[in-house]
Enzyme design. Structure first.
Site, PDB file in Angstrom:
ATOM      1  N   LYS A 170       0.844  -1.202   0.000  1.00 47.79           N
ATOM      2  CA  LYS A 170       0.000   0.000   0.000  1.00 47.79           C
ATOM      3  C   LYS A 170       0.878   1.250   0.000  1.00 47.79           C
ATOM      4  O   LYS A 170       0.668   2.175  -0.764  1.00 47.79           O
ATOM      5  CB  LYS A 170      -0.931  -0.036   1.211  1.00 47.79           C
ATOM      6  CG  LYS A 170      -1.846   1.161   1.312  1.00 47.79           C
ATOM      7  CD  LYS A 170      -2.860   1.009   2.433  1.00 47.79           C
ATOM      8  CE  LYS A 170      -3.602   2.330   2.618  1.00 47.79           C
ATOM      9  NZ  LYS A 170      -4.611   2.263   3.677  1.00 47.79           N
TER      10      LYS A 170
ATOM     11  N   GLU B 187      10.525  -4.573   4.632  1.00 49.16           N
ATOM     12  CA  GLU B 187      10.627  -5.968   4.198  1.00 49.16           C
ATOM     13  C   GLU B 187      10.356  -6.088   2.699  1.00 49.16           C
ATOM     14  O   GLU B 187      11.102  -6.731   1.952  1.00 49.16           O
ATOM     15  CB  GLU B 187       9.598  -6.836   4.953  1.00 49.16           C
ATOM     16  CG  GLU B 187       9.839  -6.970   6.431  1.00 49.16           C
ATOM     17  CD  GLU B 187       9.120  -5.907   7.252  1.00 49.16           C
ATOM     18  OE1 GLU B 187       8.896  -4.786   6.744  1.00 49.16           O
ATOM     19  OE2 GLU B 187       8.806  -6.193   8.416  1.00 49.16           O
TER      20      GLU B 187
ATOM     21  N   GLY C  62      -4.959  -1.756   4.789  1.00 50.15           N
ATOM     22  CA  GLY C  62      -4.102  -2.860   4.343  1.00 50.15           C
ATOM     23  C   GLY C  62      -4.716  -4.225   4.611  1.00 50.15           C
ATOM     24  O   GLY C  62      -4.754  -5.089   3.729  1.00 50.15           O
ATOM     25  N   ARG C  63      -5.240  -4.426   5.825  1.00 46.34           N
ATOM     26  CA  ARG C  63      -5.758  -5.752   6.165  1.00 46.34           C
ATOM     27  C   ARG C  63      -7.156  -5.988   5.603  1.00 46.34           C
ATOM     28  O   ARG C  63      -7.751  -7.044   5.817  1.00 46.34           O
ATOM     29  CB  ARG C  63      -5.728  -5.957   7.686  1.00 46.34           C
ATOM     30  CG  ARG C  63      -6.393  -4.875   8.499  1.00 46.34           C
ATOM     31  CD  ARG C  63      -6.016  -4.996   9.976  1.00 46.34           C
ATOM     32  NE  ARG C  63      -6.549  -3.900  10.791  1.00 46.34           N
ATOM     33  CZ  ARG C  63      -5.962  -2.723  10.949  1.00 46.34           C
ATOM     34  NH1 ARG C  63      -4.830  -2.461  10.312  1.00 46.34           N
ATOM     35  NH2 ARG C  63      -6.494  -1.793  11.714  1.00 46.34           N
TER      36      ARG C  63
ATOM     37  N   GLU D 293      -4.893  -6.613  14.769  1.00 48.49           N
ATOM     38  CA  GLU D 293      -4.397  -5.283  14.403  1.00 48.49           C
ATOM     39  C   GLU D 293      -5.543  -4.266  14.470  1.00 48.49           C
ATOM     40  O   GLU D 293      -5.310  -3.070  14.608  1.00 48.49           O
ATOM     41  CB  GLU D 293      -3.779  -5.309  12.993  1.00 48.49           C
ATOM     42  CG  GLU D 293      -2.837  -4.154  12.705  1.00 48.49           C
ATOM     43  CD  GLU D 293      -2.005  -4.330  11.434  1.00 48.49           C
ATOM     44  OE1 GLU D 293      -0.825  -4.715  11.512  1.00 48.49           O
ATOM     45  OE2 GLU D 293      -2.542  -4.074  10.342  1.00 48.49           O
TER      46      GLU D 293
ATOM     47  N   HIS E 213      -4.900 -33.202  17.500  1.00 51.37           N
ATOM     48  CA  HIS E 213      -3.744 -33.979  17.972  1.00 51.37           C
ATOM     49  C   HIS E 213      -2.659 -33.070  18.536  1.00 51.37           C
ATOM     50  O   HIS E 213      -1.506 -33.485  18.675  1.00 51.37           O
ATOM     51  CB  HIS E 213      -3.207 -34.835  16.829  1.00 51.37           C
ATOM     52  CG  HIS E 213      -4.238 -35.808  16.336  1.00 51.37           C
ATOM     53  ND1 HIS E 213      -4.399 -37.061  16.879  1.00 51.37           N
ATOM     54  CD2 HIS E 213      -5.212 -35.675  15.398  1.00 51.37           C
ATOM     55  CE1 HIS E 213      -5.405 -37.667  16.271  1.00 51.37           C
ATOM     56  NE2 HIS E 213      -5.916 -36.851  15.374  1.00 51.37           N
TER      57      HIS E 213
ATOM     58  N   LYS F  19       9.110  -0.637  14.378  1.00 48.15           N
ATOM     59  CA  LYS F  19       9.694  -0.310  13.069  1.00 48.15           C
ATOM     60  C   LYS F  19      10.718   0.811  13.217  1.00 48.15           C
ATOM     61  O   LYS F  19      11.821   0.738  12.674  1.00 48.15           O
ATOM     62  CB  LYS F  19       8.609   0.191  12.107  1.00 48.15           C
ATOM     63  CG  LYS F  19       7.666  -0.845  11.575  1.00 48.15           C
ATOM     64  CD  LYS F  19       6.771  -0.192  10.507  1.00 48.15           C
ATOM     65  CE  LYS F  19       5.524  -0.992  10.244  1.00 48.15           C
ATOM     66  NZ  LYS F  19       4.589  -0.353   9.332  1.00 48.15           N
TER      67      LYS F  19
HETATM   68  O1  F6P Z   1       3.125  -3.077   9.882  1.00 49.65           O
HETATM   69  C1  F6P Z   1       1.768  -3.180   9.700  1.00 49.65           C
HETATM   70  C2  F6P Z   1       1.326  -2.760   8.319  1.00 49.65           C
HETATM   71  O2  F6P Z   1       1.276  -1.398   8.217  1.00 49.65           O
HETATM   72  C3  F6P Z   1      -0.010  -3.409   8.004  1.00 49.65           C
HETATM   73  O3  F6P Z   1      -1.074  -2.699   8.490  1.00 49.65           O
HETATM   74  C4  F6P Z   1       0.052  -3.543   6.530  1.00 49.65           C
HETATM   75  O4  F6P Z   1      -0.879  -4.462   6.070  1.00 49.65           O
HETATM   76  C5  F6P Z   1       1.483  -3.985   6.356  1.00 49.65           C
HETATM   77  O5  F6P Z   1       2.200  -3.246   7.313  1.00 49.65           O
HETATM   78  C6  F6P Z   1       2.073  -3.802   4.990  1.00 49.65           C
HETATM   79  O6  F6P Z   1       2.027  -2.482   4.568  1.00 49.65           O
HETATM   80  P1  F6P Z   1       2.211  -2.090   3.058  1.00 49.65           P
HETATM   81  O7  F6P Z   1       1.127  -2.730   2.261  1.00 49.65           O
HETATM   82  O8  F6P Z   1       2.160  -0.590   3.020  1.00 49.65           O
HETATM   83  O9  F6P Z   1       3.568  -2.596   2.602  1.00 49.65           O
END
Ligand code: F6P
Length: 533
Positions: A211, A217, A272-273, A358, A389, A499
């Site tokens: 987003k 990452e 995002g979620r 979240e 199990h 972060k």
């Molecule tokens: O760290 C949490 C977050 O901001 C989530 O809410 C989001 O889904 C995820 O990181 C990834 O964010 P992006 O889509 O901006 O890379």
């Protein structure tokens, strides 16, 4: 504030529920089920051709349900949903509307957000995504060396990973088996490394899903994947054909070097979620095609209508939310298990952890004050029968009360029908065993108290439409609970601090200069890591 901020503990319903819970703690599901012949009749919802929701195995009476309904009314839950669906900026800490519902809404009347029609914007990008996905599927869109794509690698994390990953797994039976889907999320290099060992550079499409297009990452993995692809194919121009971006941040996408025609946008009113319905759904769209994706959207839209228009006692997400509140706030349950008896849903609990935790894992209310009551529970789970199990021992005989959702489909998506009967026999046996228990046994160790509450969500079949419905049911459940707990469900400030601190530590780890100010434990750990270099 677009709908009233109500401290739930000040409502008449909350106070009545507190008193009522003292009585309810003495009830046993064995007695409730034995003494009320019409209990299932009163406590189930059937949505034709889709699912049966059974909530008869809960420690509730008609009075409990009436009080919970009153709580929803006093907290303005139905009005809050209307505010959300109509595009009000209910995510006030980020000053944003929350309109993932518009992404699956087939209606054409304008729904204005910041002067733009959200439904029209959504349709425009959706049509582009459908055309692109179909061209990948039928081979019209080719790789840099003119080959048909056989691998798709989605690079994203959190909401840009969990939704599409879960849905691609869930809908495998409906997918093009000639295109293998891979998901890379972790900044642990082993994730990308292992993926790249599996793919053919001449036939791989990389999707960078983010987003913000700034997530550490995702950007680290995207840059490494780009370097790898250029090394393999020997020409930087290959990225123009084999990289796609899904983002709201078109400037950053451009700076990364992904072409405009391979860029699919969405908007700040998509959290995002909650973004699997947007361009973030591209991997799913490539897997199951435009028609399948449309059915996925239609299933979710049907639940939007259901959540907005159905009275409390037939409203599945309201009931799910209300039962969760009952156990969390009046019966001291700290966690909630989600147990799909469906291997295709093996990533569902992981997906739901982000969606739920979240959203509602917050201790500050909408007035900026610390809450005096419990909010979001720990959400967890694994598919049945595997979980039986592993951790079911604790659900049956542990000291914690763990309400659980049991999810299955009557019809399987595979030809091994004898397996399915065994699966469903376990599915049905577990909720019965949890409720009824075994009061008499040869030794005390073999006694089961029972009285463990469960909901059953029994789908006719796990189709794209059903999966869309299932996700939307939980989205609305989460929203309604956030309204009752009076928290801002659509922000996520709690992920920021870690972060920021990681960004400060990174140069300290990579360099050999003086360390910044840290607590003694962190300083010692940092020194230990640096001693290896
Ligand atoms: O760290 C949490 C977050 O901001 C989530 O809410 C989001 O889904 C995820 O990181 C990834 O964010 P992006 O889509 O901006 O890379």
């Amino acid at each position: 504030m677009s709908f009233p901020s109500v401290n739930p503990t000040t409502t008449a319903a909350w106070k009545a529920l507190e008193a009522h819970a003292l009585e309810a703690k003495n009830w046993h599901l064995r007695d409730l089920l034995a003494s009320e012949a019409d209990r299932f009749e009163r406590m189930h919802v059937r949505v034709d051709d889709l699912l049966l929701f059974d909530y008869a195995k809960h420690r509730v009476s008609e009075t409990t349900l009436s009080l919970l309904e009153q709580l929803f009314a006093e907290c303005g839950a139905p009005e809050a949903l209307q505010a959300q669906l109509s595009g009000e900026a209910i995510n006030q800490t980020e000053n944003r509307a929350v309109l993932h519902s518009a992404l699956r809404d087939p209606r054409t009347e304008a729904l204005l957000v910041n002067g733009e029609d959200a439904r029209a914007l959504a349709k425009g990008e959706r049509d582009r995504m459908f055309a692109f996905a179909e061209a990948i599927r039928d081979g019209r869109k080719k790789s840099f060396t003119g080959k048909k794509f056989t691998h798709v690698v989605n690079i994203g994390i959190g909401g840009s990973d969990l939704g599409p990953r879960m849905a691609v797994e869930a809908l495998k039976p409906f997918s093009d088996r000639g295109i293998q889907m891979h998901f890379v999320a972790n900044v642990d290099g082993s994730d990308l490394h292992e993926c790249l060992l599996q793919v053919d550079p001449e036939r791989t499409l990389f999707i960078v899903a983010s987003k913000t297009f700034t997530t550490q990452e995702t950007m680290a993995n995207a840059e490494a994947a780009r370097t790898w692809l250029i090394q393999q194919l020997g020409d930087p121009a290959c990225t123009q054909k084999q990289f796609v971006a899904l983002s709201t941040n078109l400037e950053k996408v451009k700076a990364f070097g992904i072409s405009e025609k391979n860029t699919f946008g969405f908007w700040d009113w998509v959290g995002g979620r909650y973004s699997v319905w947007s361009a973030i759904g591209m991997p799913l769209c490539i897997a199951i095609g435009a028609d399948g994706f449309q059915q996925f959207l239609d299933g979710a839209h049907a639940i939007d209508q259901h959540a907005a228009q159905t009275p409390f006692r037939q409203n599945i997400p309201m009931l799910m939310a209300a039962l969760g509140i009952w156990y969390r706030n009046f019966m001291d349950a700290a966690s909630h298990a989600v147990l799909p008896y469906d291997q295709y849903l093996h990533r569902f609990a992981a997906y739901l952890q982000q969606a739920d935790m979240e959203s509602n894992g917050k201790y500050v209310d909408r007035n900026g004050e610390r809450v005096t009551y419990a909010t979001g529970p720990v959400v967890w789970g694994e598919p049945g029968t595997n979980g039986q199990h592993a951790f079911y021992q604790l659900i049956h005989q542990g000291t914690e009360l763990i309400p659980a959702d049991f999810i299955a489909s009557v019809q399987p998506q595979h030809p091994l029908h004898a397996h399915h009967a065994k699966l469903l026999s376990n599915f049905l046996a577990q909720t019965e065993a949890l409720a009824i228990g075994r009061p008499q046994a040869a030794t005390v160790y073999k006694v089961f108290e029972g009285n463990r509450p469960t909901s059953t969500l029994l789908f006719d079949a796990l189709t794209p439409y059903a999966l869309g419905s299932l996700i939307a049911l939980y989205e609305h459940k989460i929203f309604f609970q956030g309204v009752i707990w009076n928290v801002y469900s659509y922000d996520q400030w709690g992920v920021e601090l870690g972060k920021e601190m990681a960004n400060a530590i990174l140069p300290e780890l990579e360099g050999d200069g003086a360390l910044g100010a840290h607590d003694p434990s962190t300083t010692a750990l940092l020194k230990h890591v640096r001693s290896f270099s």
